[in-house]
Design a protein around this motif. Structure first.
Motif, short mmCIF file in Angstrom:
data_model
loop_
_atom_site.label_atom_id
_atom_site.label_comp_id
_atom_site.label_asym_id
_atom_site.label_seq_id
_atom_site.Cartn_x
_atom_site.Cartn_y
_atom_site.Cartn_z
N ASN A 99 47.31 41.10 48.14
CA ASN A 99 47.32 40.64 46.75
C ASN A 99 45.96 40.93 46.13
O ASN A 99 44.98 40.22 46.39
CB ASN A 99 47.62 39.14 46.68
CG ASN A 99 47.80 38.66 45.25
OD1 ASN A 99 47.41 39.33 44.30
ND2 ASN A 99 48.40 37.48 45.09
N ASP A 101 44.86 40.37 43.35
CA ASP A 101 44.42 39.37 42.38
C ASP A 101 43.59 38.26 43.02
O ASP A 101 43.01 37.43 42.31
CB ASP A 101 45.62 38.75 41.67
CG ASP A 101 46.37 39.75 40.81
OD1 ASP A 101 45.72 40.69 40.31
OD2 ASP A 101 47.59 39.59 40.64
N ASP A 154 50.33 31.34 33.62
CA ASP A 154 50.49 32.61 34.34
C ASP A 154 51.95 33.03 34.26
O ASP A 154 52.81 32.44 34.91
CB ASP A 154 50.07 32.45 35.80
CG ASP A 154 50.03 33.78 36.54
OD1 ASP A 154 50.68 34.74 36.10
OD2 ASP A 154 49.34 33.86 37.58
N VAL A 177 42.29 32.75 42.75
CA VAL A 177 42.57 33.97 42.01
C VAL A 177 41.27 34.46 41.36
O VAL A 177 40.41 33.67 40.97
CB VAL A 177 43.64 33.69 40.93
CG1 VAL A 177 43.85 34.89 40.02
CG2 VAL A 177 44.96 33.29 41.60
#
Length: 208
Positions: A99, A101, A154, A177
């Motif tokens: 991921n 992010d 989000d 994040v």
């Protein structure tokens, strides 16, 4: 007040999005004499608020925790609330995927978790995560949003924790994040399994 399982372990509230279910198992005691005899036994297993603040171990019954639910906030350990999250197989698989992010996907900051939690789930067992419910920005308590669905904060939300104070976001493993105020992942306290259904927060199996 948290309930207690029949073995003395604390059984706090279950958070399913906005639903809160009080989890607890009450044992029927026969006769007044039996009731009074049980009181010192239960107290011997449950630390006082003062002892918890000082770091006394907390035993938590997770026998009725279902995938997608969170127990918490559990009464403070060392003055901090604890979240226990049950993840389903889909969530476990999502956490294994790369991921871009995430700011620290591999949990490189060793101060934030014990060595046994340096894995994609940041936990001993992939299906159950144990985290301190304190945002690493300014100490607010994040809210659990476990479902995969668009959220106001989000539109591509994959489940995790959102801090309403300043907008920090963490995935279901407590990994922060990128681009939010929080600088680090959520902390993982030392913990161990007393049995398949009882977690002891504050004691590592390695140091028990």
């Amino acid at each position: 007040m948290p309930a207690h399982g029949s073995d003395g372990a604390e059984a706090p509230e279950v958070n399913v999005g906005r639903r809160y279910l009080l989890i607890g198992a009450t044992a029927a005691l026969s006769g007044v004499g039996g009731m009074f005899a049980a009181v010192p036994f239960v107290k011997s297993w449950v630390p006082s608020a003062k002892a918890r603040a000082a770091g006394a171990p907390i035993r938590v019954d997770i026998s009725r925790l279902s995938p997608g639910e969170m127990l918490g906030p559990i009464p403070a350990w060392r003055g901090q609330p604890v979240f226990i999250v049950a993840r389903d197989s889909a969530a476990v698989e999502r956490l294994k995927q790369d991921n871009p992010d995430l700011a620290d996907p591999a949990s490189e900051n060793a101060e934030r978790q014990p060595e046994y939690a340096r894995n994609p789930w940041r936990s001993r067992a992939a299906e159950v995560g144990v985290y301190l419910g304190i945002c690493t920005h300014l100490g607010c308590s994040p809210k659990y949003h476990g479902e995969v669905k668009p959220e106001g904060f989000d539109p591509d939300w994959q489940g995790g924790f959102f801090c309403p104070c300043h907008g920090s976001r963490f995935d279901l493993a407590g990994r922060v994040v990128k681009g939010v105020p929080a600088p680090d992942n959520l902390d993982v306290p030392p913990y161990s399994y007393e049995s398949d259904t009882v977690i002891v927060i504050g004691i590592d199996e390695e140091n028990a």
